[in-house]
Design an enzyme around this catalytic site. Structure first.
Site, PDB file in Angstrom:
ATOM      1  N   ASP A   9       0.854  -1.185   0.000  1.00  0.00           N
ATOM      2  CA  ASP A   9       0.000   0.000   0.000  1.00  0.00           C
ATOM      3  C   ASP A   9       0.893   1.239   0.000  1.00  0.00           C
ATOM      4  O   ASP A   9       2.068   1.177   0.394  1.00  0.00           O
ATOM      5  CB  ASP A   9      -0.911  -0.027   1.227  1.00  0.00           C
ATOM      6  CG  ASP A   9      -1.876   1.142   1.251  1.00  0.00           C
ATOM      7  OD1 ASP A   9      -2.394   1.519   0.171  1.00  0.00           O
ATOM      8  OD2 ASP A   9      -2.107   1.695   2.341  1.00  0.00           O
ATOM      9  N   ASP A  11      -0.240   5.210   0.619  1.00  0.00           N
ATOM     10  CA  ASP A  11      -0.519   6.236   1.625  1.00  0.00           C
ATOM     11  C   ASP A  11      -0.653   5.601   3.006  1.00  0.00           C
ATOM     12  O   ASP A  11      -1.448   4.685   3.205  1.00  0.00           O
ATOM     13  CB  ASP A  11      -1.802   6.989   1.256  1.00  0.00           C
ATOM     14  CG  ASP A  11      -1.884   8.359   1.907  1.00  0.00           C
ATOM     15  OD1 ASP A  11      -1.040   8.661   2.771  1.00  0.00           O
ATOM     16  OD2 ASP A  11      -2.794   9.123   1.556  1.00  0.00           O
ATOM     17  N   LYS A 180      -9.316  -2.995  -3.451  1.00  0.00           N
ATOM     18  CA  LYS A 180      -9.072  -3.655  -2.157  1.00  0.00           C
ATOM     19  C   LYS A 180     -10.257  -3.459  -1.232  1.00  0.00           C
ATOM     20  O   LYS A 180     -10.784  -2.350  -1.168  1.00  0.00           O
ATOM     21  CB  LYS A 180      -7.817  -3.061  -1.491  1.00  0.00           C
ATOM     22  CG  LYS A 180      -6.515  -3.253  -2.242  1.00  0.00           C
ATOM     23  CD  LYS A 180      -5.348  -2.631  -1.476  1.00  0.00           C
ATOM     24  CE  LYS A 180      -5.428  -1.120  -1.391  1.00  0.00           C
ATOM     25  NZ  LYS A 180      -4.234  -0.503  -0.760  1.00  0.00           N
ATOM     26  N   ASP A 205      -1.558  -0.566   5.931  1.00  0.00           N
ATOM     27  CA  ASP A 205      -1.827   0.116   7.205  1.00  0.00           C
ATOM     28  C   ASP A 205      -3.295   0.058   7.597  1.00  0.00           C
ATOM     29  O   ASP A 205      -3.656   0.524   8.676  1.00  0.00           O
ATOM     30  CB  ASP A 205      -1.401   1.583   7.123  1.00  0.00           C
ATOM     31  CG  ASP A 205      -2.318   2.398   6.210  1.00  0.00           C
ATOM     32  OD1 ASP A 205      -2.490   1.998   5.042  1.00  0.00           O
ATOM     33  OD2 ASP A 205      -2.868   3.414   6.665  1.00  0.00           O
TER      34      ASP A 205
END
Length: 275
Positions: A9, A11, A180, A205
């Site tokens: 991922d 960000d 996702k 995250d």
């Protein structure tokens, strides 16, 4: 052990806003130097692959377009497989429009096969009303993702999921989401890297997208705590990541890197990386 690679991922993992996470550039450079397959996996449909490359380059991370895999790409490929040469009415921006065009889709303002929704600020109630009418006349509603909001330098703003929720409420019909944690995107990204299921490490995250998507596919999952999920949040979920680390920079430490990789060959109990 076989070949392994990473889905990462962006960000909250590689950067926060315009600030790169410490150690992220060194970890990515190791993957490049050792020719370990990897792709940045993002639910942001606004940017093209090229946009993503430039954003990372300005943070000192130099990759090429083959390392970027977006939900816009996954959506366009999925639609092309479902209905080749189809048409779409799009609520979204450049990354989504380009991906659809590249996959043989025409963008239309009336009677589309699909109403496709992505992120963006360039929409208004007139656009929403038009989309509602099209959906009620039979156009299928497709979401690039269902993220309810997006982080910005100024705080959260409504995400794709918020726009989709408005259309779902107005029409009484549910969207099909491709990004996702959908297996459509998670599987497509794995195939892009040429890896088997057992060779994939998903680093993210966010429990609801990155980790859920990885767990659902049988990938090994690594949660970093530099983004939206905090350590105390984990008790709320019925599923857990395989490994929890403070930041992606910790993967520059050899013993933690090896711990993550070696876990691919077994089915370990959820645990944190060794100190």
């Amino acid at each position: 052990m076989g070949q392994f690679g990473f889905l990462i991922d962006m960000d909250g993992v590689i950067y926060k806003g315009k600030q790169v996470v410490e150690g992220a550039n060194r970890f990515i450079q190791r993957l490049l130097d050792e020719q370990i397959p990897f792709a940045f996996l993002t639910n942001n449909s606004q940017r093209t692959r090229r946009d993503g490359v430039i954003k990372l380059a300005r943070m000192g991370i130099h990759v090429d377009e083959s390392h970027i895999f977006t939900c816009a790409m996954a959506t366009a490929r999925f639609l092309a497989s479902q209905k080749p040469g189809g048409t779409a009415f799009v609520i979204g921006e450049g990354g989504l429009l380009q991906a659809l065009h590249k996959n043989g889709y025409a963008i239309v303002d009336d009677d589309p096969d699909y109403v496709v929704v992505g992120e963006g600020r360039m929409f208004n109630m007139e656009t929403v009303e038009a989309a509602v009418r099209m959906i009620l006349r039979g156009s299928k509603l497709i979401a690039t993702n269902l993220d309810p909001n997006c982080p910005t330098a100024h705080g959260l703003r409504p995400g794709c999921g918020a726009i989709v929720a408005m259309l779902e409420t107005a029409t009484g019909l549910k969207a099909f989401s491709v990004g996702k944690p959908s297996p459509v995107m998670m599987r497509s990204a794995r195939k892009e890297l040429g890896l088997s299921t057992g060779g994939v490490v998903m680093i993210g995250d966010t429990m609801e997208t990155d980790i859920l998507g990885g767990v659902s596919m049988g990938y090994r999952t690594v949660l970093v705590l530099t983004g939206s999920t905090k350590r105390e949040d984990l008790v709320r979920y019925a599923y857990r990541p395989d490994v929890v680390i403070d930041s992606i920079g910790q993967l520059c430490e050899e013993h933690i890197f090896q711990h993550v990789i070696e876990g691919l060959a077994v089915d370990p109990a959820p645990q944190e990386a060794p100190a």
